[in-house]
Design a protein around this motif. Sequence first.
Motif, mmCIF file in Angstrom:
data_model
loop_
_atom_site.group_PDB
_atom_site.id
_atom_site.type_symbol
_atom_site.label_atom_id
_atom_site.label_comp_id
_atom_site.label_asym_id
_atom_site.label_seq_id
_atom_site.Cartn_x
_atom_site.Cartn_y
_atom_site.Cartn_z
ATOM 1 N N SER A 12 0.808 -1.226 0.000
ATOM 2 C CA SER A 12 0.000 0.000 0.000
ATOM 3 C C SER A 12 0.836 1.269 0.000
ATOM 4 C CB SER A 12 -0.954 0.006 1.199
ATOM 5 O OG SER A 12 -1.818 -1.096 1.122
ATOM 6 N N GLY A 13 1.914 1.279 -0.773
ATOM 7 C CA GLY A 13 2.714 2.482 -0.921
ATOM 8 C C GLY A 13 3.621 2.795 0.239
ATOM 9 N N LYS A 14 3.899 1.840 1.098
ATOM 10 C CA LYS A 14 4.731 2.083 2.276
ATOM 11 C C LYS A 14 6.212 1.796 2.033
ATOM 12 C CE LYS A 14 0.910 0.851 5.257
ATOM 13 N NZ LYS A 14 0.332 -0.258 5.982
ATOM 14 N N SER A 15 6.597 1.544 0.786
ATOM 15 C CA SER A 15 7.987 1.180 0.510
ATOM 16 C C SER A 15 8.912 2.398 0.459
ATOM 17 C CB SER A 15 8.079 0.441 -0.832
ATOM 18 O OG SER A 15 7.843 1.347 -1.898
ATOM 19 N N HIS A 16 8.360 3.571 0.259
ATOM 20 C CA HIS A 16 9.129 4.813 0.120
ATOM 21 C C HIS A 16 10.017 4.790 -1.127
ATOM 22 C CE1 HIS A 16 7.627 5.872 4.042
ATOM 23 N NE2 HIS A 16 8.095 4.744 4.520
ATOM 24 N N VAL B 234 1.881 -7.055 -19.219
ATOM 25 C CA VAL B 234 2.068 -5.611 -19.225
ATOM 26 C C VAL B 234 2.334 -5.196 -17.782
ATOM 27 C CG1 VAL B 234 0.959 -3.381 -19.667
ATOM 28 C CG2 VAL B 234 0.540 -5.308 -21.206
ATOM 29 N N SER B 235 3.252 -4.290 -17.597
ATOM 30 C CA SER B 235 3.574 -3.816 -16.257
ATOM 31 C C SER B 235 2.790 -2.561 -15.924
ATOM 32 C CB SER B 235 5.072 -3.496 -16.145
ATOM 33 O OG SER B 235 5.836 -4.665 -16.282
ATOM 34 N N ALA B 236 2.395 -2.479 -14.677
ATOM 35 C CA ALA B 236 1.829 -1.243 -14.143
ATOM 36 C C ALA B 236 2.974 -0.545 -13.425
ATOM 37 C CB ALA B 236 0.703 -1.546 -13.165
ATOM 38 N N VAL B 237 3.135 0.742 -13.678
ATOM 39 C CA VAL B 237 4.195 1.528 -13.054
ATOM 40 C C VAL B 237 3.532 2.628 -12.248
ATOM 41 C CG1 VAL B 237 6.234 2.957 -13.453
ATOM 42 C CG2 VAL B 237 5.720 1.068 -15.020
ATOM 43 N N MET B 238 3.735 2.600 -10.943
ATOM 44 C CA MET B 238 3.212 3.642 -10.085
ATOM 45 C C MET B 238 4.351 4.596 -9.765
ATOM 46 S SD MET B 238 1.044 1.025 -9.852
ATOM 47 C CE MET B 238 1.872 -0.206 -8.899
ATOM 48 N N ILE B 239 4.150 5.862 -10.044
ATOM 49 C CA ILE B 239 5.175 6.871 -9.808
ATOM 50 C C ILE B 239 4.883 7.505 -8.454
ATOM 51 C CG2 ILE B 239 6.173 9.005 -10.656
ATOM 52 C CD1 ILE B 239 5.233 8.004 -13.496
ATOM 53 N N ASN B 240 5.858 7.381 -7.543
ATOM 54 C CA ASN B 240 5.630 7.807 -6.169
ATOM 55 C C ASN B 240 6.286 9.134 -5.801
ATOM 56 O OD1 ASN B 240 4.316 5.302 -5.810
ATOM 57 N ND2 ASN B 240 6.261 4.316 -5.352
ATOM 58 N N THR B 241 7.293 9.553 -6.576
ATOM 59 C CA THR B 241 8.012 10.782 -6.239
ATOM 60 C C THR B 241 8.341 11.555 -7.515
ATOM 61 O OG1 THR B 241 10.201 9.765 -6.442
ATOM 62 C CG2 THR B 241 9.147 9.643 -4.258
ATOM 63 N N THR B 242 8.792 12.776 -7.333
ATOM 64 C CA THR B 242 9.225 13.590 -8.476
ATOM 65 C C THR B 242 10.399 12.917 -9.179
ATOM 66 O OG1 THR B 242 8.524 15.567 -7.290
ATOM 67 C CG2 THR B 242 9.998 15.894 -9.152
ATOM 68 N N ASP C 50 -6.659 3.321 -8.874
ATOM 69 C CA ASP C 50 -7.805 2.441 -8.625
ATOM 70 C C ASP C 50 -8.022 1.439 -9.749
ATOM 71 O OD1 ASP C 50 -8.372 3.448 -6.147
ATOM 72 O OD2 ASP C 50 -9.855 4.898 -6.869
ATOM 73 N N LYS C 51 -7.758 1.835 -10.987
ATOM 74 C CA LYS C 51 -7.950 0.922 -12.113
ATOM 75 C C LYS C 51 -6.817 -0.095 -12.222
ATOM 76 C CE LYS C 51 -10.888 3.852 -14.914
ATOM 77 N NZ LYS C 51 -11.035 4.594 -16.174
ATOM 78 N N ALA C 52 -5.646 0.247 -11.752
ATOM 79 C CA ALA C 52 -4.496 -0.659 -11.828
ATOM 80 C C ALA C 52 -4.347 -1.509 -10.569
ATOM 81 C CB ALA C 52 -3.219 0.137 -12.058
ATOM 82 N N ARG C 53 -4.999 -1.104 -9.510
ATOM 83 C CA ARG C 53 -4.844 -1.754 -8.199
ATOM 84 C C ARG C 53 -5.321 -3.207 -8.227
ATOM 85 N NH1 ARG C 53 -7.908 1.176 -3.610
ATOM 86 N NH2 ARG C 53 -9.565 0.799 -5.091
ATOM 87 N N ASN D 114 -10.583 -10.850 -6.544
ATOM 88 C CA ASN D 114 -10.174 -9.646 -7.282
ATOM 89 C C ASN D 114 -11.391 -8.889 -7.799
ATOM 90 O OD1 ASN D 114 -7.360 -9.284 -7.193
ATOM 91 N ND2 ASN D 114 -7.080 -11.041 -8.514
ATOM 92 N N ILE D 115 -12.373 -9.599 -8.331
ATOM 93 C CA ILE D 115 -13.582 -8.951 -8.849
ATOM 94 C C ILE D 115 -14.309 -8.227 -7.717
ATOM 95 C CG2 ILE D 115 -15.893 -9.375 -9.797
ATOM 96 C CD1 ILE D 115 -14.569 -11.654 -11.469
ATOM 97 N N LEU D 116 -14.488 -8.903 -6.589
ATOM 98 C CA LEU D 116 -15.175 -8.285 -5.446
ATOM 99 C C LEU D 116 -14.392 -7.092 -4.912
ATOM 100 C CD1 LEU D 116 -16.400 -11.474 -3.548
ATOM 101 C CD2 LEU D 116 -17.767 -9.901 -4.941
ATOM 102 N N TYR D 117 -13.073 -7.198 -4.909
ATOM 103 C CA TYR D 117 -12.230 -6.097 -4.456
ATOM 104 C C TYR D 117 -12.422 -4.877 -5.356
ATOM 105 C CZ TYR D 117 -8.021 -3.683 -2.887
ATOM 106 O OH TYR D 117 -7.146 -2.767 -2.376
ATOM 107 N N TRP D 118 -12.426 -5.101 -6.672
ATOM 108 C CA TRP D 118 -12.605 -3.996 -7.615
ATOM 109 C C TRP D 118 -13.994 -3.383 -7.455
ATOM 110 C CZ3 TRP D 118 -10.302 -6.944 -12.340
ATOM 111 C CH2 TRP D 118 -8.905 -6.863 -12.296
ATOM 112 N N ILE D 119 -15.007 -4.210 -7.235
ATOM 113 C CA ILE D 119 -16.379 -3.704 -7.074
ATOM 114 C C ILE D 119 -16.478 -2.841 -5.810
ATOM 115 C CG2 ILE D 119 -18.756 -4.391 -6.531
ATOM 116 C CD1 ILE D 119 -18.290 -6.827 -8.396
ATOM 117 N N ASP D 120 -15.877 -3.317 -4.711
ATOM 118 C CA ASP D 120 -15.950 -2.591 -3.442
ATOM 119 C C ASP D 120 -15.168 -1.293 -3.471
ATOM 120 O OD1 ASP D 120 -17.576 -4.481 -2.349
ATOM 121 O OD2 ASP D 120 -15.983 -5.506 -1.257
ATOM 122 N N ASN D 121 -14.132 -1.230 -4.290
ATOM 123 C CA ASN D 121 -13.288 -0.036 -4.301
ATOM 124 C C ASN D 121 -13.527 0.706 -5.571
ATOM 125 O OD1 ASN D 121 -11.761 -0.371 -1.772
ATOM 126 N ND2 ASN D 121 -11.219 -2.291 -2.720
#
Length: 133
Positions: A14-18, A42-50, A69-72, A126-133
């Motif tokens: 959840s983004g706690k890696s810094h 295909v890779s998802a790339v989350m950009i966390n810093t400048t 949310d769409k990549a989560r 995964n489907i239920l997770y996407w629906i809930d979020n």
Amino acid sequence: MYLRNSCYCCPAKSGKSHSDITLADFLGIQSVFPHIDDNNGVSAVMINTTKGEEIFNSLSVEKYETTYDKARQIPMEQSVKEPKQRKKFWSHYESEGISCMDTICNKIQPSIIKQGIRKTKRIIQNILYWIDN
């Protein structure tokens, strides 16, 4: 079976890696970008810093922007569950060594039906997770 112990209680979820950038398999991309699903992954790339954004922008790769949310996916936010037979696997490995890995895996491999049920549960989660979020 073969993941590090820390994977079962990962402190970097959840983004706690810094980190500047977070990489993940973009599972379910066909529902977000059906035109680029080539079955090769295909890779998802989350950009966390400048700094991460600067590095990413310097890459000459095909890029498509979406929301977190769409990549989560569940594995990005929850640690994997330790397999019930993991200790048995490592016990066999430690006593018998790498030469009998096939035997070890065959001894503890779940049946095809159990594998199918487990895979179906993951898909539904995964489907239920996407629906809930």
